[in-house]
Design a protein around this motif. Structure first.
Motif, PDB file in Angstrom:
ATOM      1  N   LEU A  21      93.550  77.563   4.251  1.00  0.00           N
ATOM      2  CA  LEU A  21      92.638  77.881   3.156  1.00  0.00           C
ATOM      3  C   LEU A  21      91.258  78.248   3.687  1.00  0.00           C
ATOM      4  O   LEU A  21      90.679  79.276   3.290  1.00  0.00           O
ATOM      5  CB  LEU A  21      92.532  76.687   2.210  1.00  0.00           C
ATOM      6  N   VAL A  22      90.726  77.437   4.599  1.00  0.00           N
ATOM      7  CA  VAL A  22      89.387  77.673   5.159  1.00  0.00           C
ATOM      8  C   VAL A  22      89.341  78.988   5.928  1.00  0.00           C
ATOM      9  O   VAL A  22      88.394  79.779   5.780  1.00  0.00           O
ATOM     10  CB  VAL A  22      88.971  76.500   6.073  1.00  0.00           C
ATOM     11  N   LEU A  23      90.352  79.266   6.725  1.00  0.00           N
ATOM     12  CA  LEU A  23      90.376  80.506   7.510  1.00  0.00           C
ATOM     13  C   LEU A  23      90.481  81.734   6.613  1.00  0.00           C
ATOM     14  O   LEU A  23      89.896  82.779   6.905  1.00  0.00           O
ATOM     15  CB  LEU A  23      91.539  80.475   8.506  1.00  0.00           C
ATOM     16  N   PHE A  24      91.220  81.620   5.526  1.00  0.00           N
ATOM     17  CA  PHE A  24      91.351  82.746   4.612  1.00  0.00           C
ATOM     18  C   PHE A  24      90.025  83.027   3.906  1.00  0.00           C
ATOM     19  O   PHE A  24      89.601  84.186   3.790  1.00  0.00           O
ATOM     20  CB  PHE A  24      92.455  82.482   3.596  1.00  0.00           C
ATOM     21  N   ILE A  25      89.372  81.978   3.455  1.00  0.00           N
ATOM     22  CA  ILE A  25      88.058  82.153   2.809  1.00  0.00           C
ATOM     23  C   ILE A  25      87.034  82.654   3.824  1.00  0.00           C
ATOM     24  O   ILE A  25      86.188  83.497   3.501  1.00  0.00           O
ATOM     25  CB  ILE A  25      87.592  80.831   2.170  1.00  0.00           C
ATOM     26  N   TRP A  26      87.114  82.164   5.046  1.00  0.00           N
ATOM     27  CA  TRP A  26      86.254  82.639   6.150  1.00  0.00           C
ATOM     28  C   TRP A  26      86.447  84.135   6.363  1.00  0.00           C
ATOM     29  O   TRP A  26      85.483  84.876   6.592  1.00  0.00           O
ATOM     30  CB  TRP A  26      86.596  81.849   7.407  1.00  0.00           C
ATOM     31  N   THR A  27      87.689  84.586   6.282  1.00  0.00           N
ATOM     32  CA  THR A  27      87.992  86.014   6.418  1.00  0.00           C
ATOM     33  C   THR A  27      87.311  86.814   5.315  1.00  0.00           C
ATOM     34  O   THR A  27      86.672  87.843   5.566  1.00  0.00           O
ATOM     35  CB  THR A  27      89.517  86.239   6.370  1.00  0.00           C
ATOM     36  N   ILE A  28      87.431  86.338   4.081  1.00  0.00           N
ATOM     37  CA  ILE A  28      86.819  87.037   2.944  1.00  0.00           C
ATOM     38  C   ILE A  28      85.300  87.067   3.085  1.00  0.00           C
ATOM     39  O   ILE A  28      84.656  88.088   2.828  1.00  0.00           O
ATOM     40  CB  ILE A  28      87.226  86.356   1.621  1.00  0.00           C
ATOM     41  N   LYS A  29      84.713  85.941   3.500  1.00  0.00           N
ATOM     42  CA  LYS A  29      83.251  85.853   3.635  1.00  0.00           C
ATOM     43  C   LYS A  29      82.708  86.755   4.736  1.00  0.00           C
ATOM     44  O   LYS A  29      81.514  87.072   4.749  1.00  0.00           O
ATOM     45  CB  LYS A  29      82.842  84.400   3.904  1.00  0.00           C
ATOM     46  N   ASN A  30      83.571  87.159   5.662  1.00  0.00           N
ATOM     47  CA  ASN A  30      83.129  88.023   6.752  1.00  0.00           C
ATOM     48  C   ASN A  30      83.395  89.501   6.482  1.00  0.00           C
ATOM     49  O   ASN A  30      83.255  90.333   7.387  1.00  0.00           O
ATOM     50  CB  ASN A  30      83.799  87.608   8.065  1.00  0.00           C
ATOM     51  N   SER A  31      83.765  89.823   5.264  1.00  0.00           N
ATOM     52  CA  SER A  31      83.936  91.221   4.890  1.00  0.00           C
ATOM     53  C   SER A  31      82.590  91.939   4.949  1.00  0.00           C
ATOM     54  O   SER A  31      81.534  91.335   4.700  1.00  0.00           O
ATOM     55  CB  SER A  31      84.505  91.318   3.475  1.00  0.00           C
ATOM     56  N   ASN A  32      82.619  93.226   5.279  1.00  0.00           N
ATOM     57  CA  ASN A  32      81.376  94.004   5.295  1.00  0.00           C
ATOM     58  C   ASN A  32      81.058  94.595   3.924  1.00  0.00           C
ATOM     59  O   ASN A  32      80.118  95.371   3.775  1.00  0.00           O
ATOM     60  CB  ASN A  32      81.452  95.122   6.345  1.00  0.00           C
ATOM     61  N   VAL A  33      81.859  94.201   2.920  1.00  0.00           N
ATOM     62  CA  VAL A  33      81.635  94.653   1.544  1.00  0.00           C
ATOM     63  C   VAL A  33      81.118  93.468   0.724  1.00  0.00           C
ATOM     64  O   VAL A  33      81.802  92.449   0.597  1.00  0.00           O
ATOM     65  CB  VAL A  33      82.933  95.204   0.920  1.00  0.00           C
ATOM     66  N   GLU A  34      79.939  93.608   0.185  1.00  0.00           N
ATOM     67  CA  GLU A  34      79.302  92.505  -0.541  1.00  0.00           C
ATOM     68  C   GLU A  34      80.135  92.050  -1.737  1.00  0.00           C
ATOM     69  O   GLU A  34      80.246  90.854  -2.020  1.00  0.00           O
ATOM     70  CB  GLU A  34      77.904  92.920  -1.014  1.00  0.00           C
ATOM     71  N   ALA A  35      80.736  93.003  -2.452  1.00  0.00           N
ATOM     72  CA  ALA A  35      81.538  92.660  -3.629  1.00  0.00           C
ATOM     73  C   ALA A  35      82.709  91.750  -3.256  1.00  0.00           C
ATOM     74  O   ALA A  35      83.078  90.857  -4.019  1.00  0.00           O
ATOM     75  CB  ALA A  35      82.045  93.929  -4.299  1.00  0.00           C
ATOM     76  N   THR A  36      83.280  91.973  -2.087  1.00  0.00           N
ATOM     77  CA  THR A  36      84.380  91.126  -1.610  1.00  0.00           C
ATOM     78  C   THR A  36      83.872  89.741  -1.259  1.00  0.00           C
ATOM     79  O   THR A  36      84.488  88.735  -1.621  1.00  0.00           O
ATOM     80  CB  THR A  36      85.055  91.768  -0.386  1.00  0.00           C
ATOM     81  N   ARG A  37      82.742  89.680  -0.579  1.00  0.00           N
ATOM     82  CA  ARG A  37      82.172  88.381  -0.213  1.00  0.00           C
ATOM     83  C   ARG A  37      81.868  87.543  -1.444  1.00  0.00           C
ATOM     84  O   ARG A  37      82.037  86.327  -1.445  1.00  0.00           O
ATOM     85  CB  ARG A  37      80.908  88.572   0.628  1.00  0.00           C
ATOM     86  N   LYS A  38      81.420  88.193  -2.503  1.00  0.00           N
ATOM     87  CA  LYS A  38      81.084  87.470  -3.731  1.00  0.00           C
ATOM     88  C   LYS A  38      82.309  86.861  -4.406  1.00  0.00           C
ATOM     89  O   LYS A  38      82.184  85.927  -5.198  1.00  0.00           O
ATOM     90  CB  LYS A  38      80.366  88.405  -4.708  1.00  0.00           C
ATOM     91  N   LYS A  39      83.469  87.410  -4.102  1.00  0.00           N
ATOM     92  CA  LYS A  39      84.706  86.894  -4.705  1.00  0.00           C
ATOM     93  C   LYS A  39      85.194  85.620  -4.020  1.00  0.00           C
ATOM     94  O   LYS A  39      86.111  84.954  -4.525  1.00  0.00           O
ATOM     95  CB  LYS A  39      85.817  87.944  -4.630  1.00  0.00           C
ATOM     96  N   SER A  40      84.626  85.275  -2.874  1.00  0.00           N
ATOM     97  CA  SER A  40      85.147  84.172  -2.067  1.00  0.00           C
ATOM     98  C   SER A  40      85.165  82.847  -2.816  1.00  0.00           C
ATOM     99  O   SER A  40      86.141  82.082  -2.720  1.00  0.00           O
ATOM    100  CB  SER A  40      84.350  84.035  -0.761  1.00  0.00           C
ATOM    101  N   THR A  41      84.115  82.547  -3.567  1.00  0.00           N
ATOM    102  CA  THR A  41      84.051  81.274  -4.294  1.00  0.00           C
ATOM    103  C   THR A  41      85.127  81.207  -5.375  1.00  0.00           C
ATOM    104  O   THR A  41      85.835  80.198  -5.508  1.00  0.00           O
ATOM    105  CB  THR A  41      82.662  81.075  -4.933  1.00  0.00           C
ATOM    106  N   PHE A  42      85.262  82.291  -6.135  1.00  0.00           N
ATOM    107  CA  PHE A  42      86.286  82.353  -7.181  1.00  0.00           C
ATOM    108  C   PHE A  42      87.678  82.205  -6.577  1.00  0.00           C
ATOM    109  O   PHE A  42      88.523  81.454  -7.101  1.00  0.00           O
ATOM    110  CB  PHE A  42      86.172  83.673  -7.934  1.00  0.00           C
ATOM    111  N   ILE A  43      87.926  82.912  -5.478  1.00  0.00           N
ATOM    112  CA  ILE A  43      89.237  82.850  -4.826  1.00  0.00           C
ATOM    113  C   ILE A  43      89.490  81.449  -4.273  1.00  0.00           C
ATOM    114  O   ILE A  43      90.608  80.927  -4.374  1.00  0.00           O
ATOM    115  CB  ILE A  43      89.335  83.911  -3.712  1.00  0.00           C
TER     116      ILE A  43
END
Length: 236
Positions: A21-43
């Motif tokens: 779970l942590v590694l997957f969220i870490w992956t999302i948070k390291n996206s170069n797209v801000e909109a994707t990073r913002k989805k990390s908490t919801f996901i």
């Protein structure tokens, strides 16, 4: 819960699930797209809820009772929703945008969780909870993916010493290894579709916390490979 099973086995598997779970969220948070990073908490909260639901189902013996029902309950309630989610992500434009924004390096590192998974599976075999064919002494060679993942991630993306074609091949090979163990796990579990290991069936995945393997860890790893393959083939 499986009785008489050493506590450390369940504990390590729970920690492995949380690491996924942590590694997957870490992956999302390291996206170069801000909109994707913002989805990390919801996901994150969505996935936590999914883990809780699966834990409740398992602890209430939903999966390990009435094993003759078809389709098997774990496939219907635990696996099918995750597969449907992956299909929707790949089939919709918003989903493909999300997929395309995930960093390949981090997605590759995520496969490290396959190492403790394989160790836990071996311990479960020693405790007669799963058949030998599900371990690296049997038909399961998935540990190769876990051991090679940090090498591919570091030399492929950080040092750029491995070609994208080679990384693509690695993803296909590891996807094949994943499919291999999934097929063996499902067909060795007690159900109307059981084909293997009648002397020692795979009862682990029907019980907490090991039900998280087919309902959470495997779908995350599968999604990672499909995402990587899509990105690598598009940029090839």
């Amino acid at each position: 819960m499986i009785q008489n099973l050493p506590t450390y086995i369940s504990l390590i598997f729970i920690l492995t699930t949380l690491a996924t779970l942590v590694l997957f969220i870490w992956t999302i948070k390291n996206s170069n797209v801000e909109a994707t990073r913002k989805k990390s908490t919801f996901i994150f909260f969505g996935l936590v809820m999914w883990l809780i639901i699966q834990a409740v189902l398992s602890l209430n013996n939903i999966y390990n009772t009435d094993i003759h029902s078809f389709p098997p309950k774990i496939m219907l309630i635990g696996i099918f929703p995750t597969m449907l989610t992956i299909i929707i992500l790949f089939a919709t434009s918003k989903g493909r945008e999300f997929i395309g924004s995930l960093p390949l390096k981090h997605m590759t590192y995520l496969n490290i969780v396959r190492i403790p998974v394989e160790i836990v599976l071996f311990w479960l075999f020693l405790n007669k909870i799963i058949p030998e064919l599900m371990t690296f002494e049997g038909r399961n060679f998935d540990i190769f993916a876990g051991l090679s993942a940090p090498i591919v991630a570091y030399f492929g993306f950080t040092k750029q010493k491995i070609s994208r074609k080679a990384i693509l091949i690695w993803n296909f090979v590891c996807l094949g290894l994943l499919i291999n163990i999934v097929v063996n796990a499902l067909f060795s579990a007690p159900s109307p579709i059981q084909q293997f290991a009648f002397d020692q069936p795979n009862i682990a995945i029907l019980n907490f916390p090991f039900s998280w393997l087919p309902t959470f860890i495997v779908p995350i790893v599968l999604f990672g490979h499909l995402t990587s393959i899509r990105q690598l083939t598009k940029k090839a």
